[in-house]
Design an enzyme around this catalytic site. Structure first.
Site, PDB file in Angstrom:
ATOM      1  N   PRO A  34       0.845  -1.197   0.000  1.00  8.61           N
ATOM      2  CG  PRO A  34      -0.014  -1.068   2.168  1.00  8.61           C
ATOM      3  CD  PRO A  34       0.789  -1.943   1.261  1.00  8.61           C
TER       4      PRO A  34
ATOM      5  N   GLY B 149       1.881   5.163   0.817  1.00  6.30           N
ATOM      6  CA  GLY B 149       1.638   6.126   1.900  1.00  6.30           C
ATOM      7  C   GLY B 149       1.168   5.448   3.169  1.00  6.30           C
ATOM      8  CB  ALA B 150       0.468   2.163   4.035  1.00  4.00           C
TER       9      ALA B 150
ATOM     10  CG  ASP C 192      11.380   4.599   4.418  1.00  6.85           C
ATOM     11  OD1 ASP C 192      11.623   4.440   5.636  1.00  6.85           O
ATOM     12  OD2 ASP C 192      10.240   4.799   3.967  1.00  6.85           O
TER      13      ASP C 192
HETATM   14  O1  PMV Z   1       6.186   6.102   6.468  1.00  5.18           O
HETATM   15  P1  PMV Z   1       7.455   5.855   5.761  1.00  5.18           P
HETATM   16  O2  PMV Z   1       7.571   4.470   5.238  1.00  5.18           O
HETATM   17  O3  PMV Z   1       7.730   6.888   4.710  1.00  5.18           O
HETATM   18  O4  PMV Z   1       8.626   5.980   6.870  1.00  5.18           O
HETATM   19  C1  PMV Z   1       9.070   7.224   7.293  1.00  5.18           C
HETATM   20  C2  PMV Z   1      10.059   7.116   8.414  1.00  5.18           C
HETATM   21  C3  PMV Z   1      10.306   8.452   9.100  1.00  5.18           C
HETATM   22  O5  PMV Z   1      11.193   8.197  10.185  1.00  5.18           O
HETATM   23  C4  PMV Z   1       9.008   9.014   9.665  1.00  5.18           C
HETATM   24  C5  PMV Z   1      10.901   9.495   8.159  1.00  5.18           C
HETATM   25  C6  PMV Z   1      12.334   9.221   7.750  1.00  5.18           C
HETATM   26  O6  PMV Z   1      12.781   9.885   6.792  1.00  5.18           O
HETATM   27  O7  PMV Z   1      13.022   8.407   8.404  1.00  5.18           O
END
Ligand code: PMV
Length: 301
Positions: free
Chosen positions: A89, A91-92, A140
């Protein structure tokens, strides 16, 4: 000519990782598969979303695609059409955009005969991530390129953990899309409001992460679950949780999960629950599904 980018979950330390605190994350089995083949016009098509962006298109996907094509070590590249199947998914909180970036980078490498290490793929896919997220920590794209269970500190090489016992997780999806960029900006505003208090939360999360690492290395799921619960409290104090996430977390705990928290940016997206066994995981997944949300089980490490 295909490339794969796996999804990821953050076990402990999201958001704090943007501010230099370590985080623990794990690669998932599911992710994005991309195929590149010579074509008349260079473009990126993502089947599940019906998008088809030519190189240079002024869309997020078009700009991200141009960024990785132009930064390719063999640039200028012949026109390549990349088709991606996305099994995560968007944006999840499961690293969908990074998984797509890594899959595209790997597909371009395959098509051009360029052999790259996981570290190089992670670095090149950061240009992709920057199009989607203003200030990505790099967690990520690094996790998505390497997989496994690891400790990540912004700007440092990934440290793989020696996992004593594989971790069984249930992932629940609120179905509410969220913007990582907006959530990261929201946390930055909390810091502006009260820096001393923010630093205390960062120190608390850093301690949870280091203890989490010890728990994973010792195979102590009970301790890891407690640390996840504590991390969830701190994340909710940063206004990152939602009613749907809280409902799923509550249902997972009531069904006996060892710990549960949101994963990723929050403000929607997914939660994870740590469970003991496949049977226990099935019961926790059923409890989440009974609320009308999608859930799946996975084993990491
Ligand atoms: O929600 P995602 O899969 O984009 O994870 C973001 C992780 C954060 O720590 C909130 C942002 C980052 O750049 O590490």
């Amino acid at each position: 000519m295909s490339g794969f980018g796996r999804g990821k979950v953050i076990l402990l330390g999201e958001h704090a990782v943007v501010w230099g605190v370590p985080a623990l994350a794990a690669g998932l089995d599911r992710g994005v598969l991309a195929e590149a083949r010579p074509a008349r016009i260079a473009a990126l098509a993502c089947a599940p979303w019906g998008t088809d962006d030519p190189l240079g298109a002024d869309t997020e996907l078009g700009r991200a695609f141009s960024a990785v094509v132009e930064a390719h070590p063999r640039a200028p590249l012949p026109p390549l059409r990349v088709e991606a199947s996305v099994a995560l998914p968007a944006g999840a909180g499961l690293g969908c955009s990074a998984a797509l970036g890594v899959a595209v980078v790997r597909a371009l490498d395959e098509a051009t005969g360029h052999a790259a290490s996981d570290a190089e793929v992670a670095e090149r896919s950061l240009t992709w991530e920057r199009v989607f997220h203003g200030n990505p920590s790099g967690l990520d794209n690094t996790m998505v390129a390497h997989g496994g269970v690891a400790r990540y500190v912004r700007g440092a090489p990934l440290e793989r953990l020696d996992v004593r016992r594989p971790l069984r997780l249930v992932v629940g999806d609120s179905g509410e899309p969220s913007s990582t960029r907006a959530m990261v900006e929201g946390v930055a505003r909390q810091r502006e409001r009260d820096e001393a208090r923010f630093d205390k939360s960062l120190a608390a999360i850093a301690a949870l992460v280091e203890n989490g690492r010890l728990a994973i290395e010792a195979g102590d799921a009970h301790a890891l679950g407690q640390l996840m619960d504590l991390n969830q409290h701190l994340l909710s104090a940063w206004m990152l949780s939602t009613t749907a996430l809280e409902d799923m977390i509550g249902a997972a705990r009531a069904a006996g999960a060892k710990g549960a928290k949101l994963t990723g940016a929050g403000g929607g997206g997914c939660m994870i629950a740590l469970v003991e066994s496949a049977e226990h995981g099935a019961a926790v997944a059923r409890a989440i599904e009974a609320l009308g949300f999608a859930a799946f089980e996975t084993e990491v490490g």
